[in-house]
Design an enzyme around this catalytic site. Structure first.
Site, short mmCIF file in Angstrom:
data_model
loop_
_atom_site.label_atom_id
_atom_site.label_comp_id
_atom_site.label_asym_id
_atom_site.label_seq_id
_atom_site.Cartn_x
_atom_site.Cartn_y
_atom_site.Cartn_z
CG ASP A 187 -2.13 0.94 1.02
OD1 ASP A 187 -2.09 1.77 0.08
OD2 ASP A 187 -3.10 0.86 1.80
C1 BGC Z 1 -4.96 3.35 0.13
C2 BGC Z 1 -5.08 2.31 -0.96
C3 BGC Z 1 -4.95 2.98 -2.29
C4 BGC Z 1 -3.64 3.73 -2.36
C5 BGC Z 1 -3.39 4.43 -3.68
C6 BGC Z 1 -3.76 4.23 -0.03
O1 BGC Z 1 -3.83 5.31 0.82
O2 BGC Z 1 -4.93 2.71 1.39
O3 BGC Z 1 -6.31 1.65 -0.85
O4 BGC Z 1 -5.07 2.03 -3.33
O5 BGC Z 1 -3.63 4.70 -1.34
O6 BGC Z 1 -4.18 5.53 -3.82
#
Ligand code: BGC
Length: 754
Positions: free
Chosen positions: A288
């Site tokens: 993530d």
């Molecule tokens: C989130 C993810 C997301 C990623 C990219 C993160 O803050 O937890 O779910 O895919 O950002 O935007």
């Protein structure tokens, strides 16, 4: 050289267009000779082997190192010119070998744009929230919704969709429950899996996320979800296991949180042991955004790709990984495995053979897809005296609150899809992430007016309870829209914000013919429940949400949504009445004790504790009624089959969701060790029936739902004995029971339902 290659490509394309048959074949042959991995007759495994064998070490390192795709972090970071502006991520391709770039975008309801950036928002179709799609209990709709958003991703130039939120709703206050599939592993696994299959049907990759036990947003970057192996495998991990089996997502996104003190993205247990070894997962694991914390530790634990490295404290792959390879703390074989897994998924999901091309989007057609999803997602929670559907005779209807004159609310954060035609209300919510608060321009009020031309409508914005009550007095029907904005990075209270309880109280006191429509990401408390005639949970209803809500309220659509999550009466009923941690101290290292409930998530906890929920998991009314009969069970080998008859006993055509629950016979938790609760959802089926019509349904129960996980033996174990099979309209409305005797059985940890 680069330019020469480009020219060669253009020439080849021109020839292909001019002489389709002969030249196309010749070209495939040439390209197969120089790039044997382009031979589509080979398996994805073979193709990945061939291409990785040709890669230089630096090319492999390119594949495992992700960049952000948005201007948001300027001047600290300027995205690559080839990145799709405003997007979540970009990984350069390897032109020499024909490896396309990976263009990543969020997420589960459609093509999102990062906010706080100078990039223009992409305006795209939004499905209703993930929890809403789960509330349809209709995997076909989830598939179609996934196929729709996947096609928009493709047409927007994205080949990796960061979708597939499958975290169980361990806490109804989790600010991201709206992105997920509810509290039950079977339902979440089936519904999220169907959506991922839909997305990937466009020759793009979808993730499943956030692996795993990402159960709260408070201190989400530091919290440790503490839970034993068996309990995890019987709950949150099982949801992922079902979805992965059904959909083969190309990538798994590891979560921000820690598991038993270890960061998810460096958890050997989660990544290597459970995912890759026990389940034989062949795709790749990406972190993530900000979820990577080390180089060798993460790589050796099974992390295959660092996403958008500028979100991490420092780049951990890239140059540091090169150094780790040089000093031997990460092996060459491991880097090969990382590159192999990434390219394997790219081959398996069509990224090589069907490159994404930006193109037109049929927004009108897509609005219908999202509307169909929203219509089946809406849950009629209460309907005393048939207050709904709106009576044809209603002459004066007062609509109150939540900007229902202009639009419907959506959930905030990285998954935010910006509406076609712009936001219905501007300037709402936080200026920075996870804002803004976005209303899709689909007005329930206007959609209602269009369907009730004989009625006089009045709208009150609900900001002054006394004024709203005055407007409501004497109306034939009052519809109060109440909302709770949920957004990534923060949990929320179960109490409706902005004193909306007082608003509903005042309106209901002025007019008992009050219906409340909730636009929430999950459960809220309803202190006013006895005073209102009807309650409808509309969730975040997406692009055509206003139309969907109006069609259900007027009876054009018979409601058929069922709750994928328990609505509690108070936070005191929850395993953790107060959420662990402190939102104002994001660095705080916090422990969340998930061993309190273990695998008894949601209704299972309520059943185990004997708590009376406000609305039970699986609950949802219809404008018709349904009866169940002829419950039969048969057990043969691994397979328990349950069959029964469903009859529409009312006067209106409609859809029902009969649910099968299973559990050991006898007193709840009668000592047969490992059962977390008296019963589990074992199967369900959405059926459509004309008035008076019947259908016979058969569902098979996955043996893992009859088993407990034995961590020592690493196996699923079904204990011999009598089991109770219950057929119900919710987890608390069990209408018929049957008993079945099962033989002892052990299934290996590798069991995948086949
Ligand atoms: C989130 C993810 C997301 C990623 C990219 C993160 O803050 O937890 O779910 O895919 O950002 O935007």
């Amino acid at each position: 050289m680069k330019r020469q290659q480009m020219r060669g490509l253009v020439m080849a394309l021109m020839l292909t267009t001019a002489l389709p048959t002969v030249t196309a074949h010749a070209q495939v042959a040439t390209s197969s000779a120089s790039k044997p991995w382009m031979n589509t007759k080979l398996s994805a495994d073979q193709r990945a082997d061939l291409i990785v064998a040709r890669m230089t070490p630096d090319e492999k390192l390119t594949l495992v190192f992700g960049y952000f795709g948005s201007n948001q972090q300027k001047p600290k970071f300027t995205p690559h010119a080839e990145a799709r502006m405003g997007s979540a991520g970009y990984i350069p391709g390897i032109p020499r070998l024909g490896v396309p770039p990976q263009w990543e975008t969020d997420a589960g309801v459609g093509v999102a744009t990062q906010r706080e950036s100078s990039d223009p928002y992409l305006e795209r179709t939004s499905l209703p929230s993930g929890i809403a799609t789960a509330a349809t209990w209709n995997p076909d709709l989830a598939f179609k919704g996934g196929a729709m958003i996947g096609s928009e991703a493709r047409a927007s130039g994205f080949n990796v969709q960061l979708a597939g939120g499958a975290n169980l709703a361990r806490d109804p206050r989790n600010g991201r429950n709206f992105e997920y599939g509810g509290e039950d592993p079977l339902l979440a696994g089936v519904m999220v899996g169907a959506q991922i299959r839909g997305i990937q049907s466009n020759n793009i990759i979808s993730t499943i996320k956030h692996w795993a036990l990402n159960g709260q947003e408070t201190n989400r970057m530091t919290v440790s979800s503490n839970i034993g192996d068996a309990a995890a495998r019987q709950s949150d991990l099982l949801a992922f296991e079902f979805a992965i089996e059904k959909a083969s997502p190309g990538a798994v996104m590891c979560a921000y949180n820690r598991i038993n003190s270890i960061y998810a993205c460096e958890s050997d247990y989660l990544l290597n042991e459970v995912l890759k070894k026990d389940w034989g997962y062949t795709g790749y694991v990406m972190s993530d955004w900000g979820g990577t914390h080390s180089t060798a530790k993460a790589a050796n634990a099974g992390l295959d790709q660092e996403s958008a490295y500028t979100f991490d404290k420092q780049p951990f792959f890239g140059a540091p990984l090169k150094a780790a390879l040089a000093d031997g703390s990460v092996s060459q074989a491991r880097l090969d495995d990382m590159a192999r897994r990434i390219t394997r998924s790219m081959f398996a999901h069509g990224l090589f053979d069907h490159p994404v091309v930006k193109g037109p989007i049929d927004f009108a057609a897509h609005a219908k897809v999202t509307q169909a999803d929203a219509e089946e997602a809406i849950v009629l929670l209460k309907n005393d005296g048939g207050l709904l559907p709106i009576a044809k005779s209603a002459r004066k209807i007062v609509v109150i609150g939540s900007h229902s004159d202009v639009g419907v609310l959506s959930g905030g954060g990285s998954s935010q899809v910006f509406p076609v035609g712009g936001m219905a209300v501007k300037g709402l919510g936080p200026k920075g992430f996870p804002g803004p608060i976005v209303y899709h321009p689909s007005s329930p009020l206007k959609a209602l007016q269009a369907r009730n031309p004989a009625a006089r409508f009045a709208y009150d914005d609900g900001s002054d309870p006394a004024a709203a009550a005055k407007a409501a007095a004497g109306a034939d029907l009052v519809i109060v829209f109440a909302h709770q904005w949920a957004a990534e990075s923060q949990d929320y209270s179960l109490t409706l914000a902005d004193d909306q309880d007082a608003l509903i109280d005042a309106v209901a006191a002025a007019n008992s013919k009050t219906a409340v429509v909730l636009e929430t990401g999950g459960p809220v408390l309803m202190p006013w429940l006895p005073k209102v005639g009807a309650v409808v949970e509309a969730w975040y209803a997406g692009t055509n949400g206003g139309e969907a809500i109006a069609r259900v309220l007027t009876g054009e659509v018979n409601p058929s949504g069922r709750l994928p999550i328990t609505f509690p009466r108070s936070a005191d009923q929850l395993p953790r009445p107060v959420i662990d941690g402190d939102h104002s101290k994001p660095e705080l290292m916090v422990d969340a004790n998930y061993d309190i409930e273990g695998a008894a998530v949601g209704y299972k906890w309520f059943d185990k504790k004997g708590h009376q929920p406000l609305f039970a998991f699986g609950h949802g009314l219809s404008y018709s009624t349904f009866g169940y009969s002829d419950l039969k069970t048969s057990a043969a080998g691994d397979t328990l089959t349950v069959s029964f008859k469903v009859t529409n006993t009312g006067k209106t055509a409609g859809k029902d969701v009969p649910q099968v629950y299973v559990g050991p016979k006898g007193a709840p938790l009668d000592g047969r060790s490992g059962w977390e609760a008296p019963r589990r959802l074992g199967g369900f089926k959405k059926v459509e029936l004309a008035p008076g019509a019947s259908t016979t349904v058969a569902v098979t129960v996955d043996p893992r739902l009859l088993a407990t996980f034995d961590s020592k033996a690493k196996a699923w174990t079904i204990a011999a004995g009598a089991y109770e099979v219950s057929l119900g309209a919710s987890s608390r409305d069990l209408r018929a029971k049957a008993e079945v005797t099962l033989a002892a059985k052990t299934l290996p940890v590798t069991y995948d339902g086949k």
